[in-house]
Design a protein around this motif. Structure first.
Motif, PDB file in Angstrom:
ATOM      1  N   PRO A 307      20.226  22.233  33.571  1.00  0.00           N
ATOM      2  CA  PRO A 307      20.086  22.908  34.871  1.00  0.00           C
ATOM      3  C   PRO A 307      21.393  23.383  35.470  1.00  0.00           C
ATOM      4  N   ARG A 308      22.511  22.723  35.133  1.00  0.00           N
ATOM      5  CA  ARG A 308      23.819  23.123  35.651  1.00  0.00           C
ATOM      6  C   ARG A 308      24.725  23.671  34.561  1.00  0.00           C
ATOM      7  N   GLY A 309      24.176  23.911  33.388  1.00  0.00           N
ATOM      8  CA  GLY A 309      25.015  24.226  32.235  1.00  0.00           C
ATOM      9  C   GLY A 309      25.263  25.687  31.965  1.00  0.00           C
ATOM     10  N   GLY A 310      24.719  26.581  32.795  1.00  0.00           N
ATOM     11  CA  GLY A 310      24.901  28.005  32.540  1.00  0.00           C
ATOM     12  C   GLY A 310      23.985  28.500  31.438  1.00  0.00           C
ATOM     13  N   ALA A 311      24.244  29.729  30.980  1.00  0.00           N
ATOM     14  CA  ALA A 311      23.375  30.381  30.003  1.00  0.00           C
ATOM     15  C   ALA A 311      23.497  29.747  28.629  1.00  0.00           C
ATOM     16  N   SER A 312      22.354  29.644  27.937  1.00  0.00           N
ATOM     17  CA  SER A 312      22.352  29.196  26.540  1.00  0.00           C
ATOM     18  C   SER A 312      21.958  30.317  25.597  1.00  0.00           C
ATOM     19  N   GLY A 313      21.466  31.433  26.121  1.00  0.00           N
ATOM     20  CA  GLY A 313      21.088  32.560  25.286  1.00  0.00           C
ATOM     21  C   GLY A 313      20.625  33.733  26.128  1.00  0.00           C
ATOM     22  N   HIS A 314      20.400  34.858  25.448  1.00  0.00           N
ATOM     23  CA  HIS A 314      19.952  36.074  26.127  1.00  0.00           C
ATOM     24  C   HIS A 314      18.894  36.754  25.268  1.00  0.00           C
ATOM     25  N   GLY A 315      18.073  37.579  25.862  1.00  0.00           N
ATOM     26  CA  GLY A 315      17.078  38.304  25.103  1.00  0.00           C
ATOM     27  C   GLY A 315      16.449  39.402  25.925  1.00  0.00           C
ATOM     28  N   THR A 316      15.562  40.151  25.297  1.00  0.00           N
ATOM     29  CA  THR A 316      14.793  41.193  25.970  1.00  0.00           C
ATOM     30  C   THR A 316      13.340  41.074  25.548  1.00  0.00           C
ATOM     31  N   ALA A 317      12.447  40.967  26.512  1.00  0.00           N
ATOM     32  CA  ALA A 317      11.019  40.910  26.244  1.00  0.00           C
ATOM     33  C   ALA A 317      10.445  42.314  26.327  1.00  0.00           C
ATOM     34  N   VAL A 318       9.638  42.687  25.337  1.00  0.00           N
ATOM     35  CA  VAL A 318       9.098  44.044  25.252  1.00  0.00           C
ATOM     36  C   VAL A 318       7.577  43.986  25.255  1.00  0.00           C
ATOM     37  N   GLY A 319       6.963  44.835  26.057  1.00  0.00           N
ATOM     38  CA  GLY A 319       5.508  44.898  26.119  1.00  0.00           C
ATOM     39  C   GLY A 319       5.039  46.316  26.380  1.00  0.00           C
ATOM     40  N   LYS A 320       3.731  46.494  26.335  1.00  0.00           N
ATOM     41  CA  LYS A 320       3.156  47.791  26.706  1.00  0.00           C
ATOM     42  C   LYS A 320       3.070  47.920  28.231  1.00  0.00           C
ATOM     43  N   PHE A 321       2.749  46.794  28.860  1.00  0.00           N
ATOM     44  CA  PHE A 321       2.693  46.737  30.315  1.00  0.00           C
ATOM     45  C   PHE A 321       3.473  45.524  30.795  1.00  0.00           C
ATOM     46  N   TYR A 322       3.891  45.587  32.059  1.00  0.00           N
ATOM     47  CA  TYR A 322       4.707  44.514  32.638  1.00  0.00           C
ATOM     48  C   TYR A 322       4.140  44.144  34.008  1.00  0.00           C
ATOM     49  N   VAL A 323       4.161  42.848  34.296  1.00  0.00           N
ATOM     50  CA  VAL A 323       3.660  42.341  35.573  1.00  0.00           C
ATOM     51  C   VAL A 323       4.708  41.412  36.169  1.00  0.00           C
ATOM     52  N   LEU A 324       5.136  41.712  37.371  1.00  0.00           N
ATOM     53  CA  LEU A 324       6.058  40.832  38.087  1.00  0.00           C
ATOM     54  C   LEU A 324       5.246  39.935  39.006  1.00  0.00           C
ATOM     55  N   ALA A 325       5.349  38.628  38.776  1.00  0.00           N
ATOM     56  CA  ALA A 325       4.590  37.633  39.540  1.00  0.00           C
ATOM     57  C   ALA A 325       5.533  36.514  39.963  1.00  0.00           C
ATOM     58  N   ALA A 326       6.698  36.914  40.467  1.00  0.00           N
ATOM     59  CA  ALA A 326       7.794  35.966  40.674  1.00  0.00           C
ATOM     60  C   ALA A 326       8.025  35.608  42.130  1.00  0.00           C
ATOM     61  N   HIS A 327       6.984  35.753  42.962  1.00  0.00           N
ATOM     62  CA  HIS A 327       7.062  35.363  44.367  1.00  0.00           C
ATOM     63  C   HIS A 327       7.754  36.445  45.193  1.00  0.00           C
ATOM     64  N   ALA A 328       7.581  36.359  46.522  1.00  0.00           N
ATOM     65  CA  ALA A 328       7.975  37.448  47.409  1.00  0.00           C
ATOM     66  C   ALA A 328       9.464  37.505  47.715  1.00  0.00           C
TER      67      ALA A 328
END
Length: 613
Positions: A307-328
């Motif tokens: 939780p305090r260690g910073g990034a462990s990796g990176h990536g890109t998720a690819v789809g046909k459609f995208y939905v943002l459901a990450a709160h207001a």
């Protein structure tokens, strides 16, 4: 500096999903479950830690936490810690005590120019904030969808109530809402003929029954002060393999027996299809837009382990459609972080409305003590089982904001932190609670007898006041304050409108009249030193956050002044949808979860049809 694009990492490399969802809460879970049932492949990106195999770990965190706050059971728990040290920051109740100290508050708040602090919190874990909701599942009312055209305030929804009614029914079935239609007849036309909830109402508390008798025939502002059982997603009989509510008093912060619905129910159902993959500890950092057709081409993410260690990796998720459901708050934050030279104001923001119109149900809290000969025995049963709903949608809304009154069954826990503060007063000879005016010091049997006489008579009313959309109340980015991953923390500007403030004034008058009608002595106090203090017509008030964070990517009928259309599809990007309370153009007075779920079903249906072509 802003984050840059990155290449795919294990877990998404070479895979094109039908739908990529950001956020494993109730809205993301419903969309994923519905699409998986249609044999579609879904990826969910979740910033927080996984849903635990057993909630006992969370229970243990709650038991051992020195502060029994809503977020106490859930990781991480950075009490008085620097939010810049954590990969996944979140607003906590503790932040509110540090609202003027940006080094200790995840939400960076502007407090000048008549601005007031934003006082609601949320979780960033698998299952989302529904881990610690109360279960209140009220429908919005017809007038809530026509606030501007009918009452002259705020904005209208581009959806009428009639089209929402069948979606509400689906949401009530999914969540297992306990209620009876007969008890909800404070307004006509909410239900079709013959409609029934999935199960009968949760039993009302002794407190509710006592108040019901005392308020019989009482009218205020021309409306009867009738108590109605509150529709709640808590089991009054076995449902979906979950137990019957046993009357535990800690729905907030966690139901110990899973009698209350939470998003893990729907997410686990989605996972059983084998069509849903969830990447936990994975923070969406950028929404990528194709320069040729304007469609979303991928979502960059950062993974973490510690939780305090910073990034462990990176990536890109690819789809046909995208939905943002990450709160207001996190949804507009992600869209704004995705700005580039082509879209300097962020993704999906040609209207300039991303992040704007931040709303809540600012809460007016009052409390009172019943007479000695009329004990009400609070703290037995759920925190609340009834409310007074008759002032939610009346002609008064032209002059002042509507509000609903939640009757609290946990004594004075909310107002003064009882059953802890009053015993401390009688041990130390102080009077913080106002219940020890003679500054007595008691111990042993005398202390127990005094407390028993007081605790059995305490109750409170929480008034959820309507808030109208205001573009000046907003979420933006604070690049000067970042999290451990180097992403900007949310910057909050927040103002209560005069309309909402007048609602507070009316709520105070109604509450005081109710206490007088039932013979109770009111103890409500106002703290002028608290940053939530404000005045209206010379009267001073404090407010609380209800945890109902709304607006910031509002729905509308025109791309000129809204972010999404009535299907929650972004005007600017044909394959990008936003679900959750961020799309609400007006708040009404109903807790937002049921409406979130209903709209998520609508969007899932549309996505399913588009993907079947």
């Amino acid at each position: 500096m802003q984050p840059t694009s990155s290449t795919a990492a294990p877990g998404t490399d070479g895979i094109v999903y039908d739908v990529v969802i950001v956020g494993a809460g109730v809205s993301g879970g419903i969309v994923a479950s519905e699409l998986a049932a249609k044999n579609l492949n879904v990826l969910i990106i979740e910033a927080g830690q996984p849903i635990p195999a057993s909630r006992q770990d969370y229970m243990e965190r709650f038991f051992t936490s020195p502060a029994k706050l809503p977020e106490a059971p859930y990781p991480p728990n950075p009490i008085n810690a620097d939010p810049s040290e954590f990969n996944v920051g979140r607003a906590t109740t503790n932040d509110l005590a540090n609202v003027r100290d940006q080094s200790k508050s995840y939400l960076v708040q502007n407090l000048g120019d008549n601005q007031t602090p934003f006082t609601s919190t949320y979780e960033r874990v698998g299952g989302g904030t529904l881990w610690h909701w109360l279960g209140t599942s009220l429908r919005l009312l017809p007038g809530d969808f026509e606030l501007k055209s009918k009452f002259g305030h705020g904005r209208d929804w581009p959806i009428p109530y009639d089209s929402m009614a069948p979606l509400y029914a689906r949401a009530e079935t999914e969540m297992g809402v306990a209620c009876t239609v007969e008890t909800q007849q404070y307004m006509d036309g909410l239900y079709p003929p013959g409609y029934q909830y999935p199960m009968p109402s949760i039993k009302q508390s002794y407190l509710d029954k006592t108040l019901q008798r005392s308020l019989a025939g009482v009218q205020i502002y021309g409306e009867p002060m009738n108590l109605a059982p509150t529709p709640a997603a808590r089991n009054s009989r076995p449902y979906q393999g979950r137990r019957v509510c046993a009357g535990n008093t800690n729905c907030i912060p966690i139901c110990p027996i899973e009698a209350k619905y939470d998003a893990t129910v729907t997410i686990n159902k989605a996972l059983t299809t084998g069509k849903v993959t969830i990447l936990y500890r994975t923070v969406a950092s950028r929404v990528n837009v194709d320069s040729l057709d304007g469609k979303i081409s991928g979502i960059d993410y950062i993974t973490w382990t510690d939780p305090r260690g910073g990034a462990s990796g990176h990536g890109t998720a690819v789809g046909k459609f995208y939905v943002l459901a990450a709160h207001a708050i996190e949804t507009p934050r992600l869209l704004l972080m995705s700005a580039d030279d082509r879209m300097p104001n962020g993704v999906a923001n040609s209207s300039g409305q991303v992040g704007r119109n931040l709303m809540d149900h600012p809460l007016y809290l009052s409390w009172a003590l019943m007479p000695e000969d009329k004990p009400i025995y609070p703290m037995r049963g759920p925190i609340s089982t009834s409310g007074i709903e008759t002032l939610r949608d009346t002609a008064h809304r032209r002059k002042w904001a509507a509000f609903r009154m939640e009757i609290g069954n946990e004594g004075w826990n909310f107002p003064i932190n009882d059953p802890y503060q009053t015993p401390q007063d009688y041990i130390d000879g102080t009077n913080v609670s106002q219940l020890n005016p003679k500054l007595e010091k008691l111990h042993g049997t005398a202390l127990v007898e005094r407390l028993n006489k007081l605790f059995i008579r305490q109750f409170r009313i929480a008034n959820l006041v309507e808030e109208e959309a205001n573009p000046s109340s907003r979420v933006s980015l604070s690049w000067g304050y970042q999290d451990r991953l180097g992403l900007p923390r949310p910057l909050i500007d927040y103002r209560l409108s005069e309309y909402t403030r007048k609602g507070f004034k009316k709520a105070r008058k109604v509450n005081s009249a109710i206490y007088k009608a039932v013979g109770a002595t009111e103890y409500t106090v106002t703290n002028t030193e608290d940053p939530t203090y404000f005045e209206v017509d010379g009267e001073g008030f404090n407010y609380f956050g209800a945890g109902h964070i709304m607006g910031t990517t509002v729905m509308g009928s025109s791309r000129a002044d809204s972010v999404v259309d009535s299907d929650q599809r972004c005007w600017d990007h044909d394959n990008l949808y936003i679900v959750g309370s961020s799309t609400f153009p007006a708040t009404g007075t109903a807790n937002p979860t049921l409406t979130i779920a209903a709209l998520s079903f609508k969007t899932a249906d549309i996505l399913g049809k588009r993907l079947s072509k």
